[in-house]
Design a protein around this motif. Structure first.
Motif, PDB file in Angstrom:
ATOM      1  N   ASP A 269       1.657  -2.765  -2.382  1.00  0.00           N
ATOM      2  CA  ASP A 269       1.304  -1.475  -2.055  1.00  0.00           C
ATOM      3  C   ASP A 269       1.468  -0.205  -3.115  1.00  0.00           C
ATOM      4  N   LYS A 270       2.122  -0.758  -4.325  1.00  0.00           N
ATOM      5  CA  LYS A 270       2.515   0.275  -5.365  1.00  0.00           C
ATOM      6  C   LYS A 270       2.865  -0.875  -6.707  1.00  0.00           C
ATOM      7  N   SER A 271       2.672   0.095  -7.758  1.00  0.00           N
ATOM      8  CA  SER A 271       2.813  -0.703  -8.970  1.00  0.00           C
ATOM      9  C   SER A 271       3.987   0.208  -9.723  1.00  0.00           C
ATOM     10  N   TYR A 272       4.710  -0.505 -10.557  1.00  0.00           N
ATOM     11  CA  TYR A 272       5.788   0.087 -11.444  1.00  0.00           C
ATOM     12  C   TYR A 272       5.699  -0.176 -12.956  1.00  0.00           C
ATOM     13  N   LEU A 273       4.514   0.614 -13.588  1.00  0.00           N
ATOM     14  CA  LEU A 273       4.559   0.212 -15.052  1.00  0.00           C
ATOM     15  C   LEU A 273       5.103   0.951 -16.067  1.00  0.00           C
ATOM     16  N   HIS A 274       6.602   0.799 -15.995  1.00  0.00           N
ATOM     17  CA  HIS A 274       7.204   1.420 -16.957  1.00  0.00           C
ATOM     18  C   HIS A 274       8.051   0.395 -17.819  1.00  0.00           C
ATOM     19  N   VAL A 290      -2.253  -1.880  -8.842  1.00  0.00           N
ATOM     20  CA  VAL A 290      -2.627  -2.391  -7.898  1.00  0.00           C
ATOM     21  C   VAL A 290      -3.925  -1.782  -7.374  1.00  0.00           C
ATOM     22  N   ASN A 291      -3.973  -0.440  -7.539  1.00  0.00           N
ATOM     23  CA  ASN A 291      -5.048   0.471  -7.104  1.00  0.00           C
ATOM     24  C   ASN A 291      -6.345   0.194  -7.815  1.00  0.00           C
ATOM     25  N   VAL A 292      -6.160  -0.116  -9.328  1.00  0.00           N
ATOM     26  CA  VAL A 292      -7.424  -0.538  -9.925  1.00  0.00           C
ATOM     27  C   VAL A 292      -7.771  -1.775  -9.142  1.00  0.00           C
ATOM     28  N   VAL A 293      -6.930  -2.918  -9.313  1.00  0.00           N
ATOM     29  CA  VAL A 293      -7.344  -4.135  -8.742  1.00  0.00           C
ATOM     30  C   VAL A 293      -7.931  -3.938  -7.408  1.00  0.00           C
ATOM     31  N   ALA A 294      -7.393  -3.376  -6.541  1.00  0.00           N
ATOM     32  CA  ALA A 294      -7.914  -3.406  -5.068  1.00  0.00           C
ATOM     33  C   ALA A 294      -9.337  -2.690  -5.183  1.00  0.00           C
ATOM     34  N   HIS A 295      -9.637  -1.823  -6.178  1.00  0.00           N
ATOM     35  CA  HIS A 295     -11.061  -1.236  -6.443  1.00  0.00           C
ATOM     36  C   HIS A 295     -11.964  -2.399  -6.751  1.00  0.00           C
ATOM     37  N   ARG A 296     -11.516  -3.098  -7.936  1.00  0.00           N
ATOM     38  CA  ARG A 296     -12.351  -4.058  -8.642  1.00  0.00           C
ATOM     39  C   ARG A 296     -12.371  -5.148  -7.539  1.00  0.00           C
ATOM     40  N   ALA A 297     -11.745  -5.621  -6.603  1.00  0.00           N
ATOM     41  CA  ALA A 297     -11.759  -6.596  -5.768  1.00  0.00           C
ATOM     42  C   ALA A 297     -13.249  -6.622  -4.975  1.00  0.00           C
ATOM     43  N   LEU A 298     -13.764  -5.266  -4.882  1.00  0.00           N
ATOM     44  CA  LEU A 298     -14.778  -5.227  -4.254  1.00  0.00           C
ATOM     45  C   LEU A 298     -16.135  -5.746  -4.903  1.00  0.00           C
ATOM     46  N   SER A 299     -15.896  -5.844  -5.873  1.00  0.00           N
ATOM     47  CA  SER A 299     -16.881  -6.496  -6.959  1.00  0.00           C
ATOM     48  C   SER A 299     -17.223  -8.172  -6.686  1.00  0.00           C
ATOM     49  N   LEU A 300     -16.178  -8.745  -5.722  1.00  0.00           N
ATOM     50  CA  LEU A 300     -16.138 -10.026  -6.019  1.00  0.00           C
ATOM     51  C   LEU A 300     -17.372 -10.838  -5.022  1.00  0.00           C
ATOM     52  N   GLY A 301     -17.599 -10.019  -3.874  1.00  0.00           N
ATOM     53  CA  GLY A 301     -18.550 -10.374  -2.885  1.00  0.00           C
ATOM     54  C   GLY A 301     -18.621  -9.444  -1.678  1.00  0.00           C
ATOM     55  N   PRO A 302     -19.735  -9.937  -0.786  1.00  0.00           N
ATOM     56  CA  PRO A 302     -19.826  -9.072   0.514  1.00  0.00           C
ATOM     57  C   PRO A 302     -18.652  -9.209   1.314  1.00  0.00           C
ATOM     58  N   SER A 303     -17.925 -10.173   1.454  1.00  0.00           N
ATOM     59  CA  SER A 303     -16.851 -10.440   2.554  1.00  0.00           C
ATOM     60  C   SER A 303     -15.519 -10.621   1.926  1.00  0.00           C
ATOM     61  N   VAL A 304     -15.042  -9.601   1.694  1.00  0.00           N
ATOM     62  CA  VAL A 304     -13.369  -9.319   0.693  1.00  0.00           C
ATOM     63  C   VAL A 304     -12.704  -8.584   1.655  1.00  0.00           C
ATOM     64  N   SER A 305     -11.505  -9.293   2.015  1.00  0.00           N
ATOM     65  CA  SER A 305     -10.420  -8.303   2.785  1.00  0.00           C
ATOM     66  C   SER A 305      -9.254  -8.149   1.725  1.00  0.00           C
ATOM     67  N   VAL A 306      -8.956  -6.908   1.781  1.00  0.00           N
ATOM     68  CA  VAL A 306      -7.950  -6.501   0.684  1.00  0.00           C
ATOM     69  C   VAL A 306      -6.685  -6.151   1.513  1.00  0.00           C
ATOM     70  N   VAL A 307      -5.503  -6.848   1.380  1.00  0.00           N
ATOM     71  CA  VAL A 307      -4.528  -6.635   2.178  1.00  0.00           C
ATOM     72  C   VAL A 307      -3.213  -6.033   1.253  1.00  0.00           C
ATOM     73  N   ARG A 308      -2.769  -5.027   1.696  1.00  0.00           N
ATOM     74  CA  ARG A 308      -1.845  -4.477   0.810  1.00  0.00           C
ATOM     75  C   ARG A 308      -0.327  -4.689   1.434  1.00  0.00           C
ATOM     76  N   ILE A 309       0.528  -5.226   0.796  1.00  0.00           N
ATOM     77  CA  ILE A 309       1.599  -5.893   1.303  1.00  0.00           C
ATOM     78  C   ILE A 309       2.767  -4.896   0.799  1.00  0.00           C
ATOM     79  N   ALA A 310       3.671  -4.331   1.531  1.00  0.00           N
ATOM     80  CA  ALA A 310       4.587  -3.090   1.560  1.00  0.00           C
ATOM     81  C   ALA A 310       5.658  -3.872   0.544  1.00  0.00           C
ATOM     82  N   ASN A 311       6.008  -3.216  -0.564  1.00  0.00           N
ATOM     83  CA  ASN A 311       7.349  -3.651  -1.329  1.00  0.00           C
ATOM     84  C   ASN A 311       7.037  -5.110  -1.890  1.00  0.00           C
ATOM     85  N   ALA A 312       5.809  -5.424  -2.052  1.00  0.00           N
ATOM     86  CA  ALA A 312       5.519  -6.869  -2.692  1.00  0.00           C
ATOM     87  C   ALA A 312       5.678  -6.655  -4.121  1.00  0.00           C
ATOM     88  N   MET A 313       6.053  -7.601  -4.850  1.00  0.00           N
ATOM     89  CA  MET A 313       6.172  -7.692  -6.325  1.00  0.00           C
ATOM     90  C   MET A 313       4.854  -8.520  -6.808  1.00  0.00           C
TER      91      MET A 313
END
Length: 343
Positions: A269-274, A290-313
């Motif tokens: 659900d978040k990035s730490y790029l420091h 991860v926000n950039v990737v979530a947006h780009r994921a929509l370019s993969l196809g018509p049936s894309v599910s994006v799940v944001r996992i809280a506190n994931a690495m």
């Protein structure tokens, strides 16, 4: 051209239930296929993870049983995620993982770790693995591809070039777009491409201070033990050729892949790029925006599910146990919906 004969399955370094198979590739490289075949009755789900409902257990004809799952690792990495293998085995799937050439089990003395000039160079690795899995047979199981980071980018573009081969795609923090956005990639890419033609092996300045390893490795504050020759603390040296290969694949994704299969994208659900350590790194993706990737994921196809996992690495399946359980349960829910019978 006929493929060289397979050498035979041997016990793997991961222990009971894990075996490896060396795959000879054109040009003298090798890839290594790992499979997990637990003894009957030893298929155990990770703590807090749900089983796919019984009515949905027969591959793409319902749920995950009957599937062949092929996992591909990311940059400066190899397969050691035993819990991930156990999850799929407990769901009734056959689980395989591939160490690509110049990585992990496939790395040989004198080779440049991770060196590649195009992500399509891994096509031979994937074809050899799929042959060994029996994917060419008339009664082959449906194929689910599971890729992490650069492996997710590699599998996405492979599926685009080989329509109809995979039944579904799961991407674990896939490197679908440059961290500094598409505009920055498009501005930098011509220079990178020019240098890749002139000096492909030229190393780029290191950008990884070891923060990710500190969050993952049991030698620091993480919980995982692994081979640091195959997964160095600060990663392999990044060459111009490798970055050009990634940029080229990302540009392809940006045009729209139109994958006609269900796709699940798991992200933090978040990035730490420091460049400096913070405990926030233990609850964030320290490699990708991860926000950039979530947006780009929509370019993969018509049936894309994006799940944001809280506190994931960055590798969702190396996160804290409660976080991993959320990710596995997300796959279980998605499998019950998208891999159920299409009849």
């Amino acid at each position: 051209m006929a493929r060289p004969p397979l050498r035979g399955w041997e016990p793997d370094i991961l222990g009971e239930g894990f075996e490896q198979l060396t795959l000879d590739l054109p040009g003298g490289n090798v890839a290594t296929l790992v499979r997990y075949t637990p003894a009957p009755g030893n298929e155990v789900l990770p703590a807090g993870v749900r089983q796919v409902p019984e009515l949905m257990l027969s591959g793409v004809d319902a749920g995950s049983e009957g599937l062949d799952v092929l996992y591909v690792h990311g940059w400066s990495d190899y397969f050691f995620q035993t819990e991930l293998a156990r999850y799929w085995a407990a769901q009734g799937a056959r689980f395989f993982a591939l160490d690509l050439h110049n990585y992990g089990r496939s790395l040989r003395p004198g080779q440049e770790p991770g060196y590649v000039q195009s992500l399509s160079d891994y096509d031979a690795d994937l074809e050899a693995a799929l042959d060994a899995m029996g994917q060419g047979a008339a009664d082959a199981r449906p194929l689910l591809l599971l890729g992490h980071s650069t492996g997710g980018l590699t599998l996405s573009t492979w599926a685009y070039r080989h329509p109809g081969r995979a039944a579904a795609l799961i991407l674990n923090s896939p490197w679908l777009e440059f961290q500094a956005t598409e505009l920055a990639r498009r501005m930098i890419s011509p220079l990178v491409s020019m240098q890749a033609q002139r000096r492909p092996r030229m190393p780029l300045p290191p950008v990884d201070p070891g923060i990710y390893s500190r969050t993952v490795s049991a030698a620091f504050s993480g919980e995982w033990n692994y081979n640091t020759q195959w997964r160095p603390v600060r990663g392999f040296p990044v060459t111009v050729a490798f970055l050009n290969a990634v940029f080229s694949a990302q540009a392809t994704v940006a045009t729209g892949l139109r994958l006609n299969v269900p796709v699940l994208v798991l992200l933090s659900d978040k990035s730490y790029l420091h460049p400096r350590w913070s405990e926030d790194a233990e609850r964030s993706d320290v490699a990708l925006d991860v926000n950039v990737v979530a947006h780009r994921a929509l370019s993969l196809g018509p049936s894309v599910s994006v799940v944001r996992i809280a506190n994931a690495m960055h590798d969702v399946f190396l996160s804290a146990p409660v976080v991993r359980a959320q990710a596995y349960n997300a796959i279980t829910r998605w499998s019950g919906g998208y891999l159920r019978s299409r009849a």
